[in-house]
Design a protein around this motif. Sequence first.
Motif, PDB file in Angstrom:
ATOM      1  N   ARG A 145       0.749  -1.156   0.093  1.00 36.30           N
ATOM      2  CA  ARG A 145       0.009   0.159   0.089  1.00 36.30           C
ATOM      3  C   ARG A 145       0.787   1.163   0.061  1.00 36.30           C
ATOM      4  NH1 ARG A 145      -4.202  -2.830   3.704  1.00 36.30           N
ATOM      5  NH2 ARG A 145      -5.408  -4.024   1.943  1.00 36.30           N
ATOM      6  N   SER A 146       1.939   1.226   0.717  1.00 37.26           N
ATOM      7  CA  SER A 146       2.923   2.413   0.562  1.00 37.26           C
ATOM      8  C   SER A 146       3.288   2.589  -0.802  1.00 37.26           C
ATOM      9  CB  SER A 146       4.108   2.236   1.208  1.00 37.26           C
ATOM     10  OG  SER A 146       3.914   2.300   2.818  1.00 37.26           O
ATOM     11  N   TRP A 147       3.474   1.297  -1.647  1.00 37.49           N
ATOM     12  CA  TRP A 147       4.061   1.653  -2.950  1.00 37.49           C
ATOM     13  C   TRP A 147       2.896   2.169  -3.909  1.00 37.49           C
ATOM     14  CZ3 TRP A 147       2.280  -1.790  -7.277  1.00 37.49           C
ATOM     15  CH2 TRP A 147       3.402  -1.515  -8.299  1.00 37.49           C
ATOM     16  N   LEU A 148       1.606   1.618  -3.592  1.00 37.84           N
ATOM     17  CA  LEU A 148       0.536   2.150  -4.464  1.00 37.84           C
ATOM     18  C   LEU A 148       0.147   3.770  -3.900  1.00 37.84           C
ATOM     19  CD1 LEU A 148      -1.694  -1.093  -3.978  1.00 37.84           C
ATOM     20  CD2 LEU A 148      -0.783  -0.148  -6.069  1.00 37.84           C
ATOM     21  N   ARG A 149       0.332   3.941  -2.658  1.00 39.96           N
ATOM     22  CA  ARG A 149       0.154   5.386  -2.505  1.00 39.96           C
ATOM     23  C   ARG A 149       0.973   6.325  -3.116  1.00 39.96           C
ATOM     24  NH1 ARG A 149      -1.713   3.520   2.505  1.00 39.96           N
ATOM     25  NH2 ARG A 149       0.608   3.697   3.317  1.00 39.96           N
ATOM     26  N   SER A 150       2.288   5.758  -3.329  1.00 38.00           N
ATOM     27  CA  SER A 150       3.289   6.556  -4.144  1.00 38.00           C
ATOM     28  C   SER A 150       3.254   6.372  -5.359  1.00 38.00           C
ATOM     29  CB  SER A 150       4.759   6.241  -3.474  1.00 38.00           C
ATOM     30  OG  SER A 150       4.954   4.873  -4.088  1.00 38.00           O
ATOM     31  N   ASP A 151       2.001   6.023  -6.111  1.00 35.59           N
ATOM     32  CA  ASP A 151       1.775   5.954  -7.693  1.00 35.59           C
ATOM     33  C   ASP A 151       2.555   4.892  -8.032  1.00 35.59           C
ATOM     34  OD1 ASP A 151      -0.036   7.725  -7.439  1.00 35.59           O
ATOM     35  OD2 ASP A 151       1.226   9.524  -7.764  1.00 35.59           O
ATOM     36  N   ALA A 175      10.745  -3.288  -1.130  1.00 33.78           N
ATOM     37  CA  ALA A 175       9.915  -3.047  -0.053  1.00 33.78           C
ATOM     38  C   ALA A 175       9.165  -4.374   0.703  1.00 33.78           C
ATOM     39  CB  ALA A 175       9.029  -1.751  -0.314  1.00 33.78           C
ATOM     40  N   VAL A 176       8.631  -4.801  -0.051  1.00 29.07           N
ATOM     41  CA  VAL A 176       8.025  -5.964   0.406  1.00 29.07           C
ATOM     42  C   VAL A 176       8.883  -7.295   1.105  1.00 29.07           C
ATOM     43  CG1 VAL A 176       6.586  -8.243  -0.156  1.00 29.07           C
ATOM     44  CG2 VAL A 176       5.764  -5.966  -0.911  1.00 29.07           C
ATOM     45  N   ASP A 177       9.976  -7.330   0.343  1.00 25.52           N
ATOM     46  CA  ASP A 177      11.240  -8.173   1.045  1.00 25.52           C
ATOM     47  C   ASP A 177      11.522  -7.633   2.630  1.00 25.52           C
ATOM     48  OD1 ASP A 177      11.181  -9.645  -1.097  1.00 25.52           O
ATOM     49  OD2 ASP A 177      13.115  -8.969  -2.050  1.00 25.52           O
ATOM     50  N   HIS A 178      11.777  -6.344   2.605  1.00 29.23           N
ATOM     51  CA  HIS A 178      12.009  -5.739   3.745  1.00 29.23           C
ATOM     52  C   HIS A 178      10.813  -6.016   4.833  1.00 29.23           C
ATOM     53  CE1 HIS A 178      13.923  -2.877   6.790  1.00 29.23           C
ATOM     54  NE2 HIS A 178      12.358  -2.560   6.803  1.00 29.23           N
ATOM     55  N   ALA A 179       9.714  -5.728   4.397  1.00 25.18           N
ATOM     56  CA  ALA A 179       8.554  -6.036   5.528  1.00 25.18           C
ATOM     57  C   ALA A 179       8.595  -7.398   5.922  1.00 25.18           C
ATOM     58  CB  ALA A 179       7.244  -5.517   4.829  1.00 25.18           C
ATOM     59  N   LEU A 180       8.653  -8.319   4.955  1.00 25.92           N
ATOM     60  CA  LEU A 180       8.631  -9.824   5.229  1.00 25.92           C
ATOM     61  C   LEU A 180       9.619 -10.330   6.140  1.00 25.92           C
ATOM     62  CD1 LEU A 180       7.228 -11.267   1.991  1.00 25.92           C
ATOM     63  CD2 LEU A 180       6.013 -10.956   4.026  1.00 25.92           C
ATOM     64  N   ALA A 181      10.894  -9.596   5.902  1.00 24.44           N
ATOM     65  CA  ALA A 181      11.999 -10.005   6.630  1.00 24.44           C
ATOM     66  C   ALA A 181      11.856  -9.746   8.190  1.00 24.44           C
ATOM     67  CB  ALA A 181      13.199  -9.369   6.173  1.00 24.44           C
ATOM     68  N   TYR A 182      10.999  -8.635   8.425  1.00 23.24           N
ATOM     69  CA  TYR A 182      10.764  -8.314   9.876  1.00 23.24           C
ATOM     70  C   TYR A 182       9.889  -9.650  10.267  1.00 23.24           C
ATOM     71  CZ  TYR A 182       8.033  -6.164  13.790  1.00 23.24           C
ATOM     72  OH  TYR A 182       7.432  -5.910  14.761  1.00 23.24           O
ATOM     73  N   PRO A 216      12.278   3.611  13.418  1.00 19.32           N
ATOM     74  CA  PRO A 216      12.486   2.771  12.203  1.00 19.32           C
ATOM     75  C   PRO A 216      11.323   1.843  11.910  1.00 19.32           C
ATOM     76  CG  PRO A 216      14.699   2.689  13.475  1.00 19.32           C
ATOM     77  CD  PRO A 216      13.547   3.384  14.234  1.00 19.32           C
ATOM     78  N   ASP A 217      10.729   1.718  10.793  1.00 20.56           N
ATOM     79  CA  ASP A 217       9.734   0.733  10.383  1.00 20.56           C
ATOM     80  C   ASP A 217       8.402   0.951  11.386  1.00 20.56           C
ATOM     81  OD1 ASP A 217      10.896  -0.263   8.369  1.00 20.56           O
ATOM     82  OD2 ASP A 217      12.139  -1.472   9.592  1.00 20.56           O
ATOM     83  N   GLY A 218       8.251   2.207  11.992  1.00 29.59           N
ATOM     84  CA  GLY A 218       7.162   2.306  12.843  1.00 29.59           C
ATOM     85  C   GLY A 218       5.792   2.009  12.351  1.00 29.59           C
ATOM     86  N   THR A 219       5.473   2.223  11.035  1.00 33.06           N
ATOM     87  CA  THR A 219       4.225   1.907  10.661  1.00 33.06           C
ATOM     88  C   THR A 219       4.070   0.228  10.345  1.00 33.06           C
ATOM     89  OG1 THR A 219       4.376   2.122   8.149  1.00 33.06           O
ATOM     90  CG2 THR A 219       3.829   4.228   9.463  1.00 33.06           C
ATOM     91  N   LEU A 220       5.093  -0.072   9.862  1.00 34.58           N
ATOM     92  CA  LEU A 220       5.203  -1.536   9.442  1.00 34.58           C
ATOM     93  C   LEU A 220       5.127  -2.247  10.882  1.00 34.58           C
ATOM     94  CD1 LEU A 220       5.821  -4.065   8.042  1.00 34.58           C
ATOM     95  CD2 LEU A 220       8.424  -3.770   8.370  1.00 34.58           C
ATOM     96  N   ARG A 221       5.565  -2.191  11.830  1.00 39.91           N
ATOM     97  CA  ARG A 221       5.651  -2.766  13.182  1.00 39.91           C
ATOM     98  C   ARG A 221       4.182  -2.461  13.571  1.00 39.91           C
ATOM     99  NH1 ARG A 221       9.251  -0.291  17.160  1.00 39.91           N
ATOM    100  NH2 ARG A 221       8.368  -1.775  18.293  1.00 39.91           N
TER     101      ARG A 221
END
Lengths: 244, 244
Positions: free
Chosen positions: A169-175, A183-190, B147-152
């Motif tokens: 959604r961050s990516w979609l909001r940034s058009d 971005a998704v790799d980073h989020a899934l790594a968490y 860092p990653d506040g909205t993700l978390r």
Amino acid sequence: MSSSSAVPAAKPPIRDALVAAAFRLFLERGFEQTTVDDIVALAGVGRRSFFRYFPSKEDVVFPDHEGCLADMTAFLAASGPEHEPVRRVCDAARLVLRLYAENPAFSVQRYRLTRQVPGLRAYELSVVWRYERALAEYLRGRFAGRPDGTLRADVIAAAVVAAHNNALRSWLRSDGVGDAGAAVDHALAYVQMTYARPADAPALWSGPAGAGPGPGGDVVVLVSRRDAPLWRVVQELETVLDRP
Amino acid sequence: MSSSSAVPAAKPPIRDALVAAAFRLFLERGFEQTTVDDIVALAGVGRRSFFRYFPSKEDVVFPDHEGCLADMTAFLAASGPEHEPVRRVCDAARLVLRLYAENPAFSVQRYRLTRQVPGLRAYELSVVWRYERALAEYLRGRFAGRPDGTLRADVIAAAVVAAHNNALRSWLRSDGVGDAGAAVDHALAYVQMTYARPADAPALWSGPAGAGPGPGGDVVVLVSRRDAPLWRVVQELETVLDRP
């Protein structure tokens, strides 16, 4: 990805024409103000053709999710015991990202439309729910017999979906600008860092041939003040052990 | 719970009569086969009374969620920096459980009905989504600038909702038998154990007066083989540090 996914059949041109006509009208007039008759008139096909491809007007907005759900189910069904389960559901979630990233302009248009029309929002929630259930069912199978297996399965599936959607959604909001995959790799790594159990991923721990884990492995000593927060201790451990 | 929640006003008898009549008909005839006219006829009120209380037939199935969402929002808004944020959203989720546990027979009936009617399932998903967004918005505020506040924030909100619903649905499937509160506490403890940061909960770490954390705190030494899985190391740490 999955060895069981066959080469996709060419999309019928009628189906594509219906999607294109529908989106043009939705954007010009609004979703509610567009009828199926308007869509088939613009696409130059009959009304029955529309319902051959789409059960409802909502379905034309999400034309590829049924196929993606089928791909995800096949991908998870093709898993073996060698796959670390949390990593596997993260990889399954990436199939959804691929669907969006293949066509950024269309994905961004749809995102804007979905934000505006409550009926589409509800439809999207039901699609997301089905993805989450597919991930949870797979994890429930993998965690069967373990304490709190269904609890862990449901929580991890929800975490994977939330992380994926946060980045998407961050990516979609940034058009659709920037690297959605990174971005998704980073989020899934968490999520993987939180939940994946290295014990389930032996490959991750074996060194060069003959130097694998064993009684003679290195020893790490960690010293911590008793009042240090646990997360800081874990962070330090991860650094020392050179793990993600 | 929240100091800002006033004493609830007595429920109007007409509203209660409409809910009772609706559920009797839904169970006897099915949801789709029951009209608003049927409901008002059985309740002995006019059609306009129905729409004064409920925007649609779906809303009468979930008569208390708007109030619960308002309570949750007020509860979170009344939070201060002294509240550990993950614990706070777990406590907010317990407000939803209370709603279900107050009236087990009604909750079990509604659960069965929701499983059978796709429209109600979609409605329920939108309600769950609004709870999840309320929790996530609060966490985004608390994690702002990190860092990653909205993700978390998004991942933890999803984990809390999934854990709560895992326990709630097990209880509903068992016909409301057993202690729903204990089951939800157990499920939420799993999320708190994973995500709550002791650093945010100073009270948890202070010992007797004068013996709180400080440069002179105890020292813990942990020795680990390098090939030990990280989760085992963390488990051992938790035991040594006497943390949950």
